[in-house]
Design an enzyme around this catalytic site. Structure first.
Site, PDB file in Angstrom:
ATOM      1  N   LYS A 150      -8.257  -1.954   7.605  1.00 34.61           N
ATOM      2  CA  LYS A 150      -9.432  -1.027   7.948  1.00 34.61           C
ATOM      3  C   LYS A 150     -10.597  -1.390   7.249  1.00 34.61           C
ATOM      4  O   LYS A 150     -10.821  -2.647   6.433  1.00 34.61           O
ATOM      5  CB  LYS A 150      -9.107  -0.195   6.463  1.00 34.61           C
ATOM      6  CG  LYS A 150      -8.357   0.998   6.147  1.00 34.61           C
ATOM      7  CD  LYS A 150      -8.203   1.697   7.715  1.00 34.61           C
ATOM      8  CE  LYS A 150      -7.210   3.116   7.944  1.00 34.61           C
ATOM      9  NZ  LYS A 150      -7.114   3.321   8.969  1.00 34.61           N
ATOM     10  N   ASP A 184      -1.912  -2.633   7.774  1.00 36.23           N
ATOM     11  CA  ASP A 184      -3.084  -1.382   8.626  1.00 36.23           C
ATOM     12  C   ASP A 184      -4.106  -1.853   8.655  1.00 36.23           C
ATOM     13  O   ASP A 184      -5.027  -2.341   7.014  1.00 36.23           O
ATOM     14  CB  ASP A 184      -3.086  -0.098   8.150  1.00 36.23           C
ATOM     15  CG  ASP A 184      -3.902   0.721   9.361  1.00 36.23           C
ATOM     16  OD1 ASP A 184      -3.562   1.035  10.437  1.00 36.23           O
ATOM     17  OD2 ASP A 184      -4.428   1.801   8.628  1.00 36.23           O
ATOM     18  N   ASP A 192      -1.020  -1.100  13.708  1.00 32.05           N
ATOM     19  CA  ASP A 192      -1.914  -2.350  14.012  1.00 32.05           C
ATOM     20  C   ASP A 192      -0.970  -3.314  14.423  1.00 32.05           C
ATOM     21  O   ASP A 192      -1.392  -3.886  14.689  1.00 32.05           O
ATOM     22  CB  ASP A 192      -3.379  -2.332  12.893  1.00 32.05           C
ATOM     23  CG  ASP A 192      -3.786  -0.793  13.306  1.00 32.05           C
ATOM     24  OD1 ASP A 192      -4.070  -0.356  13.795  1.00 32.05           O
ATOM     25  OD2 ASP A 192      -5.314  -1.203  12.202  1.00 32.05           O
TER      26      ASP A 192
END
Length: 360
Positions: free
Chosen positions: A278, A276, A263
């Site tokens: 989420k 990352d 990412d």
């Protein structure tokens, strides 16, 4: 197989960043209670007539033990933090990290000798690279954005983790899917998955644009109601992130033979980290609630440290999982230091070995 590398000791400093904004106790309690509801969206609750008591729209409900009230413990300094959206590990993380730390020893001249354990014959760090990248030498126009070229013979990180979940986790997911289909019907369940995927794509687009322009869209420009809440969730927390070096870029581990899409790699305060993003319906205050997310970060980190296309980044050693809430609750940044990433690398390699054994 053990290899020794020597690193210099540096004065210890507080690794906590100051909170972006302070959150009152009352606001914490409000959002915590909102996040525990099976469906925080009134129109959906009316539509399904409260049939979602045992599971949420976005997945199986977490154990009540996941939820915490009060302070978030800083395990690196032993202190408590009242606000902010950033933590460095948690109590369960501290136990494992201390186990890893017990392998550290001090040499006579004051240097730390850190054993680098290799799994599947490959360590997390690449000994042929410098340990840190010179961020100032990477121009904003040179942000890594390498596209993914599909190769069926190379499994993705997500595929490996999904295939090697515990039987308990697989059963919980199967029960959730069955219950959702019972409420929504098969077509409704497919639409739910499509909507969730689309919202994730929208969030990633918003964050990628912000990292390059420092601009967030207006809420009126985001049509989906859940995506609006994602925007609210990240609106303050995202200000901690700066100077991206990589955005949505494909990576391949040439030796362990797996791939993924990273990412972001950027500065989180004064720390360079692999990030990352989420989304979650439920508050996730500790790493146990993140399930396999830290392993995913470790897998990406190990790959990016070995992929020759990213040599300019040096060795990445810090990771972050940013949890963006569907309710609009302020996003939380879970930071992981080098020792913790080494521990997750070990766990990832065990899962990868399991997958290779299953498919060989």
């Amino acid at each position: 197989m053990m290899a020794l590398r020597v690193i210099r000791t540096v004065p210890r400093r507080n690794l906590f960043l100051p909170p972006v904004r302070m959150v009152s106790w009352e606001e914490k309690q409000y959002w915590l209670q909102m996040s525990k509801k099976e469906d925080v969206y009134s129109n959906q609750a009316h539509k399904y007539q409260n049939k979602t008591e045992d599971f949420s729209e976005f997945g199986p409900l977490l154990s009540p033990a996941v939820f915490k009230t009060g302070h978030v413990r800083d395990n690196l300094t032993g202190s408590d933090s009242d606000g902010g959206g950033q933590t460095w590990g948690d109590n369960s993380e501290q136990i494992a990290a201390e186990s890893f730390s017990s392998r550290l020893s001090n040499s006579a001249d004051g240097e730390l000798i850190l054993p680098t354990t290799e799994y599947l014959g490959v360590s997390l760090l690449n000994p042929s690279r410098p340990n840190t990248a010179d961020v100032d030498m990477i121009h904003p126009a040179d942000i890594f954005k390498i596209g993914h070229i599909r190769n069926p013979s190379i499994p993705s990180v997500s595929k490996v983790l999904a295939a090697t979940k515990s039987e308990e986790s697989k059963a919980a997911l199967a029960r959730w899917e069955k219950e959702k289909i019972a409420v929504l019907g098969l077509e409704g369940f497919k639409q739910l998955k499509a909507d969730t995927f689309a919202r994730g794509h929208t969030l990633h687009d918003i964050l990628e644009t912000y990292m390059q322009t420092k601009q967030l869209p207006k809420a009126s420009d985001v049509p989906d109601s859940v995506s609006k809440r994602h925007l609210v969730s990240i609106s303050q927390t995202v200000r901690q992130f700066d100077r991206p070096l990589l955005l949505e870029s494909a990576v391949i581990h040439p030796e362990c033979n797996y791939h993924g899409i990273v990412d972001c790699v950027a500065m989180v305060g004064d720390t360079l980290a692999l990030v990352d993003w989420k989304t979650s319906e439920k508050v996730k205050n500790n790493s146990a609630a993140l399930y396999d997310n830290p392993l995913q970060v470790a897998a990406y980190m190990g790959a990016i440290n070995r992929d020759e296309r990213y040599n300019r980044l040096g060795n990445l050693t810090k990771g972050a999982v940013v949890v963006v809430y569907n309710s609009g609750y302020p996003a939380m940044v879970h930071m992981f230091n080098t020792q913790q990433m080494e521990m997750y690398w070990e766990q990832w390699c065990h899962r990868l070995q399991m997958f290779q054994d299953m498919t060989s």
